[in-house]
Design a protein around this motif. Structure first.
Motif, short mmCIF file in Angstrom:
data_model
loop_
_atom_site.label_atom_id
_atom_site.label_comp_id
_atom_site.label_asym_id
_atom_site.label_seq_id
_atom_site.Cartn_x
_atom_site.Cartn_y
_atom_site.Cartn_z
N GLU A 120 -1.35 7.98 3.22
CA GLU A 120 -1.54 6.62 2.68
C GLU A 120 -2.11 5.68 3.73
N PHE A 166 0.79 -1.22 0.00
CA PHE A 166 0.00 0.00 0.00
C PHE A 166 0.82 1.27 0.00
N ASN A 176 6.73 12.51 7.53
CA ASN A 176 5.99 11.61 6.65
C ASN A 176 4.53 11.97 6.47
N HIS A 177 4.26 13.19 6.11
CA HIS A 177 2.87 13.56 5.88
C HIS A 177 2.21 12.70 4.83
N LEU A 178 2.94 12.39 3.76
CA LEU A 178 2.33 11.57 2.72
C LEU A 178 2.14 10.14 3.20
N SER A 179 3.08 9.65 4.00
CA SER A 179 2.92 8.32 4.56
C SER A 179 1.64 8.24 5.36
N GLU A 204 9.34 8.33 1.01
CA GLU A 204 9.65 9.32 2.05
C GLU A 204 10.68 8.78 3.02
N TYR A 218 1.18 10.99 -10.59
CA TYR A 218 1.58 12.39 -10.47
C TYR A 218 2.14 12.67 -9.07
N ALA A 219 1.50 12.07 -8.06
CA ALA A 219 1.99 12.24 -6.69
C ALA A 219 3.41 11.69 -6.58
N LEU A 263 -2.13 13.00 -4.38
CA LEU A 263 -2.45 11.84 -3.55
C LEU A 263 -3.86 11.99 -2.98
N ALA A 297 2.55 16.74 -4.90
CA ALA A 297 2.45 15.32 -4.54
C ALA A 297 1.27 15.09 -3.60
N ASN A 305 5.97 13.92 -8.49
CA ASN A 305 6.25 15.17 -7.78
C ASN A 305 7.08 14.93 -6.52
N LEU A 306 6.80 13.82 -5.84
CA LEU A 306 7.59 13.51 -4.65
C LEU A 306 9.05 13.23 -5.05
N LEU A 333 4.55 5.47 -1.65
CA LEU A 333 5.00 6.82 -1.36
C LEU A 333 5.61 6.90 0.03
N SER A 334 5.08 6.14 0.97
CA SER A 334 5.67 6.11 2.30
C SER A 334 7.12 5.67 2.22
N PHE A 354 -3.53 10.04 -10.82
CA PHE A 354 -3.12 10.99 -9.77
C PHE A 354 -2.01 10.44 -8.89
N ARG A 355 -2.06 9.16 -8.65
CA ARG A 355 -1.04 8.57 -7.78
C ARG A 355 0.33 8.61 -8.45
#
Lengths: 304, 304, 304, 304
Positions: free
Chosen positions: B102, A95, B96-99, A102, A166-167, B171, B167, A170-171, A98-99, A163-164
């Motif tokens: 998710e 899942f 980890n804001h994006l984490s 990071e 693109y996320a 997301l 990003a 960008n990350l 992106l985590s 979108f994911r």
């Protein structure tokens, strides 16, 4: 060789009768239109004998299977430098791509998950004058088949809803691991994913991975060392968070796509491609996985 | 009241002499041009007496402080429905804001971290005919000051480099928690962050949070219950992953921005704004944090 | 003052009639025996007037509420050195205390979550000749009540089933953030949690947090600065991952326990304790949370 | 066959001259005493020809390599039921085994990381009357070598310092995925890890994984399907978070231990064991990894 045909015929029959066929990926609207009942399989052995069953000649969207091809082209262009920007470890995670990005400061776990493939796409965009055209030429060349092409509708459909991706792009950009413009890289990426090929064409294309880097026409695109490593990556990372399961149940390097295609191969022996649009919960073709399990069980051929 | 002025003067002097001043946020190029030596502070008490020291009247980019203002406007427009799309818990996490997005299926932890504020921006874009114009009017109204304006250079600078916000927005979009186009929402978001205000203007604007929702001119923008809740959010979430530290050391609700500004307040008593561009490792103004610590220590005024 | 009694009576009546009462913590078998219908509340104001309703005098297991008391004792013993081993940030996370410990190299987020409280227990075990006896004496002293005692059955029940606490303590040990033997520290920890007190006794004990560190008999146990900081910690971290919600809805520093007790307080004004065994999904007393929300709404008293 | 000996001799010479030898695992005090200069290698081919170089006959602590052996015994005892309690996916993560356990509700990612192996140990403790004795008999039987034994000093050393394993076992227990007492399971686990074997003994023991489940004496311990699956697990999960790297660089199923041992194998061809106590940053033997890379490069033998 007759054995291969017999096994493929049995698999095709069982697949056609299967009731539980998984569900179609609906996040790419263009893919949601496909007929769930389709099943195809095509195998080419090291002696270039062909075996086919069902809709083995019908084209579909290869999606993530293309990641192996862009990786191959990038390796040919910049060699091992690629590993400064991408790791080679399985992600293991269902899942949190992106985590992980990071946690690991913008270095994707491997080139066969989306963020890794986006970095590969970025490399090709940097290296090539006309990335879409040259990558297509590369694939046609390997496959010895000039009829292979992008499906523009699929590419645009994914561009509008991805979108994911693109996320992720960008990350990556925020970590400095994307050199070109996000939109340009993703335009290339969505096109590579939209490649439309049949099981037969896929088997032909991946023939070089069982033949020490030499494609069917004998041209060499990868060194033996590169082939070995890409095969290793397919085995450990080719099926998202079901990679361990695939190695465990099937025991072959391979790569799946959400279009329902799977390629798998045994070095020096054979390369096989299957297609069935319904996916299991992990995003891999449900009947394709079962077909390959049956193939390795019945032929007793696997790398283990 | 003389006490406030004396304390502010002492703080100003100490701040001007400070050697360690933190570092300027360099990821927004336009902000990197600011003079590190600047320090300003302005306090308004419940009786509307004003106290100022240093560069209390010089304008700077309020950045994330604007999140409290968009939240206030959104609460006024759609009320508690906002909490269906954003949570009210501290994020606690530096990196980890994006984490978290998710892990928590696209529901931001709170409206004062970037993903939460982007959802608030999306709500305003949905609710308002001309979001940028109407939000600016809202802020001018609260502050009773029509000279407040966006800094277009800062907004454009952030638009060009805000990859992490792109990003986050993409997301959110992938989880269905962004209703409008990513570019439109972020254009609004980068403008709200670019608001240019002085410590005095900030103190005037946030006066309503110490005055039961009534701004200096007596107009009511928020119910008492809404004020109480926004103050609670500022206390628990106003300083990124240093929120606990700020509550612990200072003991006031507040909000900081990477432009070096901080607003803090004690309900029914006073509202104070500080500005010093150098940031500590957690992204909050180094001298501003020290100034507020000294203020609450010397005056013995805090909510605890 | 009559108002407090009226509000408490209303709350008690509503609570007694409540149908949805949450569920009892069943992971400590001894706690699972409690009658769900019980509800009690007790308030003491700064002038030491007492107000009570329902089962305000019946004892129950205070569990995590004890974390504030061990923290207070440890602060008195070693002062601010405690913060070298524990942070002061909210954890924000429902599920992953051990994950956070791993991410943050064995430094617990704050002293009011289990791993943090285990470090505090370790400090007391290091500092005291007879930790269980001396901590009990400390609590009796603050509360001015020598009838307060451990519930040995609860302590043993938790010792037999507290695997997650054993996991946390061993993980802390692996990071070098536990100086004493795991079993010795946890024996102390399970005893502190087993303290049996009524709402009245809790309100008496926490009186010092509204009275600048002075307990009801006038003895001073904490400096004003320490009181302020502990109150800040209770506000930001006192209710697990519902701390933001509690600050948002109630607006008071406080601490809950899985025994169904909650203490909350307004500095210089009042301290209140509630008890109702049924917990909400976040592990806080369901009726207790509602009671405190009603109390601050009706009295319009909160720190915000 | 002469080739194997020549390659092994070259590897041994290079290894003996190596300057950078990694660092010894110091968290198990008993292991920290080993001489860093030691290097050994032993290879057995499918025809049972033996090739050896360096300290190939000197015993060392096999540590995590034992996880493959307990897994084999457990599979023989309860079959595929084992997968209800353990997954087969790579963990991919360097640092957060306990985090993964929390995220995935107590189901370890695979049987070759510590939490997974502790569940396997728990299964053996449940199934066997005298687990330590019977497991030792099983290993001696496969290896056809009754001199193999536990190293009690190593087992006790790890028991005293294995806090992270106690943390994992208690966390598993809290999720209900450990049926027996933590201390009993870990006593068995620390003993299995303490098995003392030479490269030659290891190669003999793992012979069955290249020989379709039949050990050197011809006895069958595993079905062909089980062998294939264990080999797949070794490939995807055998080297902690360096598993992808090992597959990528070496291309063989294998398993390493912090005692500095590595076993690797090519089905139907050969099984090889190396030993060098210095570890790389990922916890795998530095010279052992290099030795195996050289072996597959020079012999051009790998599964890919």
């Amino acid at each position: 060789m007759k054995d291969f045909q017999r096994v493929l015929d049995t698999i095709n029959e069982t697949s056609n009768n299967a009731v539980e066929r998984g569900t179609i990926a609906n996040y790419i609207p263009e893919l949601a239109k496909i007929d769930m009942q389709k099943f195809g399989i095509h195998l080419i052995d090291i002696g270039q004998h062909h075996f086919s069953a069902g809709k083995g000649a019908e084209r579909f969207s290869i999606q993530s299977i293309s990641k192996v091809l862009t990786l191959s082209m990038a390796l040919g262009l910049i060699g091992e430098n690629i590993w400064e920007r991408i790791d080679v470890e399985p992600s293991g995670d269902p899942f949190n791509h992106l985590s992980l990005l990071e946690l690991e400061n913008g270095i994707p776990r491997n080139p066969l998950i989306n963020p890794g493939a986006i970095v590969v796409a970025d490399i090709l965009v940097s290296q090539l004058a006309d990335p879409k055209k040259e990558f297509l030429a590369f694939v046609r060349n390997i496959a010895n088949d000039d009829s292979i092409d992008y499906d523009e509708d699929v590419a645009q459909s994914e561009r509008r809803t991805g979108f994911r991706n693109y996320a992720a792009a960008n990350l990556l950009k925020s970590y400095g691991n994307l050199k070109n413009d996000v939109d340009i890289v993703l335009d290339f990426y969505f096109h590579q994913c939209s490649l439309s090929m049949s099981c037969e064409q896929l088997a032909n294309t991946f023939f070089m991975f069982i033949n020490r880097g030499n494609c069917r026409r004998g041209n060499t695109f990868l060194t033996m060392g590169q082939v070995k490593r890409i095969n290793a990556l397919m085995l450990t990372c080719g099926f998202y968070d079901e990679s361990g399961e695939f190695a465990f149940e099937v025991g072959l390097p391979g790569k799946s796509g959400v279009g329902g295609g799977i390629v798998a191969l045994l070095p020096n022996k054979f390369c096989v491609a299957t297609w069935s649009p319904g996916l299991n919960k992990k995003g891999n073709s449900k009947l394709g996985m079962l077909a390959l399990e049956r193939l390795t069980t019945e032929t007793e051929l696997s790398i283990f």
